[in-house]
Design an enzyme around this catalytic site. Structure first.
Site, short mmCIF file in Angstrom:
data_model
loop_
_atom_site.label_atom_id
_atom_site.label_comp_id
_atom_site.label_asym_id
_atom_site.label_seq_id
_atom_site.Cartn_x
_atom_site.Cartn_y
_atom_site.Cartn_z
N ASP A 33 33.08 -7.09 -34.77
CA ASP A 33 33.03 -7.79 -33.32
C ASP A 33 31.81 -9.01 -33.35
OD1 ASP A 33 34.08 -9.42 -31.11
OD2 ASP A 33 33.86 -7.72 -29.92
N THR A 71 37.36 2.62 -35.53
CA THR A 71 36.61 3.81 -36.46
C THR A 71 35.04 3.81 -36.46
OG1 THR A 71 36.50 3.04 -38.74
CG2 THR A 71 38.44 4.30 -38.03
N1 AR6 Z 1 33.10 -6.16 -42.12
C1 AR6 Z 1 34.11 -5.25 -42.23
N2 AR6 Z 1 34.05 -4.07 -41.44
C2 AR6 Z 1 33.08 -3.84 -40.52
C3 AR6 Z 1 31.75 -4.96 -40.26
C4 AR6 Z 1 32.21 -6.33 -41.21
N3 AR6 Z 1 31.25 -7.31 -41.36
N4 AR6 Z 1 30.99 -4.62 -39.68
C5 AR6 Z 1 31.37 -3.33 -39.27
N5 AR6 Z 1 32.60 -3.02 -39.97
P1 AR6 Z 1 33.48 -1.41 -35.03
P2 AR6 Z 1 35.32 -0.25 -33.11
C6 AR6 Z 1 33.18 -1.55 -39.76
O1 AR6 Z 1 32.33 -0.38 -34.69
O2 AR6 Z 1 35.13 1.17 -33.63
C7 AR6 Z 1 32.33 -3.70 -30.53
O3 AR6 Z 1 31.33 -3.56 -29.89
C8 AR6 Z 1 32.42 -0.42 -39.27
O4 AR6 Z 1 31.82 0.22 -40.21
O5 AR6 Z 1 32.94 -2.63 -35.39
O6 AR6 Z 1 36.87 -0.77 -33.05
C9 AR6 Z 1 33.66 -4.13 -29.81
O7 AR6 Z 1 33.19 -5.26 -29.03
C10 AR6 Z 1 34.06 0.36 -38.88
O8 AR6 Z 1 34.34 1.03 -40.09
O9 AR6 Z 1 34.97 -1.26 -34.10
C11 AR6 Z 1 34.00 -2.91 -28.98
O10 AR6 Z 1 33.42 -2.84 -28.13
C12 AR6 Z 1 34.87 -0.77 -38.43
O11 AR6 Z 1 34.46 -1.99 -39.01
C13 AR6 Z 1 33.97 -1.86 -29.89
O12 AR6 Z 1 32.68 -2.39 -31.01
C14 AR6 Z 1 35.26 -0.71 -37.21
O13 AR6 Z 1 33.70 -0.45 -36.36
C15 AR6 Z 1 35.04 -1.76 -31.13
O14 AR6 Z 1 34.90 -0.71 -31.78
#
Ligand code: AR6
Length: 178
Positions: free
Chosen positions: A40, A124
């Site tokens: 995000d 995740t």
């Molecule tokens: N490209 C692809 N994947 C990514 C990237 C990127 N640039 N950066 C991180 N990931 P998360 P959630 C991966 O935490 O668990 C936020 O604060 C990461 O390694 O981004 O759904 C929102 O505002 C992991 O595998 O999302 C919400 O409050 C995956 O993306 C909360 O986090 C998802 O990790 C959502 O948490």
């Protein structure tokens, strides 16, 4: 890795989703569409203030649902903001809510005629959903959509690290073996 599914295909790639040149990337957002860490934060940083302006106008999005904005300065033309469930213990509707993220994002993509869509591994990271279980849900829902619909044609999972990629590779092979 790439597998045919229906008239479309599912692709797995390790990398940064903010660099994808696709019709839409999916953001793992929160219910306030307020921005945050993880993917995000990366999307809003690279996409510029236009995306947040649209998010503020939309106001919010319930868990398991998806809303659409433009892609701002991203190469991707649009962002589908989906709100994944926070993992508690798996008995609080998490699998159904996560499935709904993929279903609603793909339904919106289809409605808008997006041919290429890239997803991160929703829930995740900060939300703590076990990656093997999340991968099974994600691949199952994407495969079900592609078998029934012509659009999108390519659904790409863009996975940030090798461990997450391996989990999705396993889930995709299991789905295709069925
Ligand atoms: N490209 C692809 N994947 C990514 C990237 C990127 N640039 N950066 C991180 N990931 P998360 P959630 C991966 O935490 O668990 C936020 O604060 C990461 O390694 O981004 O759904 C929102 O505002 C992991 O595998 O999302 C919400 O409050 C995956 O993306 C909360 O986090 C998802 O990790 C959502 O948490």
């Amino acid at each position: 890795m790439k597998k045919q599914c229906g008239r479309g295909s599912i692709e797995l790639e390790q990398g940064d989703i903010t660099l994808q040149d696709v019709d839409a990337i999916v953001n793992a957002a929160n219910a306030h569409l307020a921005g945050g860490g993880g993917v995000d934060g990366a999307i809003h940083r690279r996409g510029g203030p236009e995306i947040m302006k649209e998010c503020r106008a939309i106001g919010g999005c319930p868990t398991g649902q998806t809303v659409l904005t433009t892609g701002g300065k991203l190469k991707a033309r649009h962002v589908l903001h989906t709100v994944g469930p926070r993992w508690r213990d798996g008995n609080h509707g998490e699998p159904e809510l996560l499935a709904s993220c993929y279903r609603t994002a793909l339904a919106l993509a289809e409605e808008h005629g997006f041919r290429t869509v890239a997803f991160p591994s929703v829930s995740t990271g900060i939300y703590g959903y076990p990656v093997d279980e999340a991968a099974t849900v994600a691949i199952r829902e994407i495969a079900a959509h592609l078998r029934k619909n012509d659009c999108p044609e390519v659904v790409r999972m863009v996975l940030f690290d090798a461990g997450t990629y391996a989990a999705y590779e396993q889930a995709l092979m299991a789905e295709m073996a069925e």
